[in-house]
Design an enzyme around this catalytic site. Structure first.
Site, mmCIF file in Angstrom:
data_model
loop_
_atom_site.group_PDB
_atom_site.id
_atom_site.type_symbol
_atom_site.label_atom_id
_atom_site.label_comp_id
_atom_site.label_asym_id
_atom_site.label_seq_id
_atom_site.Cartn_x
_atom_site.Cartn_y
_atom_site.Cartn_z
ATOM 1 N N CYS A 120 -86.142 -102.649 -54.478
ATOM 2 C CA CYS A 120 -86.360 -101.446 -53.663
ATOM 3 C C CYS A 120 -85.037 -100.932 -53.083
ATOM 4 C CB CYS A 120 -87.348 -101.785 -52.554
ATOM 5 S SG CYS A 120 -87.520 -100.553 -51.268
ATOM 6 N N CYS A 159 -84.951 -100.529 -49.320
ATOM 7 C CA CYS A 159 -84.938 -101.873 -48.715
ATOM 8 C C CYS A 159 -83.514 -102.428 -48.688
ATOM 9 C CB CYS A 159 -85.837 -102.829 -49.494
ATOM 10 S SG CYS A 159 -87.582 -102.398 -49.502
#
Length: 136
Positions: free
Chosen positions: A56, A59
């Site tokens: 991600c 992230c």
């Protein structure tokens, strides 16, 4: 007892014991698993969790910010939970998009934020939840 079953029991016991040991200085973030999740999140009065995954992009942007703030807020237990490795936790909590930050006070979820944040925005949220006059 089969070897796989024995290994699972050993791993579970090791993670349970590791959860009881305070993290060493300079590494205040606890990595949550299905074995230590309840113990860590219910065993401390102030907890913030970053639900994330390695693939991600947002992230990866937010991860260093999260870890920096753990030093600035030592009264809060900072935790990370890799949703790819802990499907059970993600499913149980309804985590469908990441990054997702969950704030817990005395075992109760009090705030949720979806998406990456700047350091300033994250600091604001941490102050509002854990250091304001209304915070427990």
């Amino acid at each position: 007892m089969e070897d796989d079953e024995l290994e699972q029991l050993k791993r579970k016991r090791f993670e349970q014991m590791a959860a009881k040991i305070p993290p060493p200085e300079g590494w205040p973030v606890v990595h949550l698993t299905e074995y230590n999740f309840n113990e860590v999140t219910l065993g401390r009065p102030k907890v913030v969790i970053d639900f994330w995954a390695e693939w991600c992009g947002p992230c990866r942007y937010f991860g260093p910010i999260f870890e920096e703030m753990s030093i600035e807020f030592p009264e809060v237990q900072f935790c990370k939970c890799d949703t790819d490795r802990n499907h059970g936790i993600a499913t149980q909590l309804g985590i469908t998009s990441i990054p997702r930050v969950l704030y817990i006070v005395n075992g109760t979820a009090v705030r949720l934020h979806v998406g990456a944040m700047s350091a300033e925005k994250f600091r604001e949220e941490l102050n509002a939840v854990f250091r304001s006059d209304d915070a427990v």
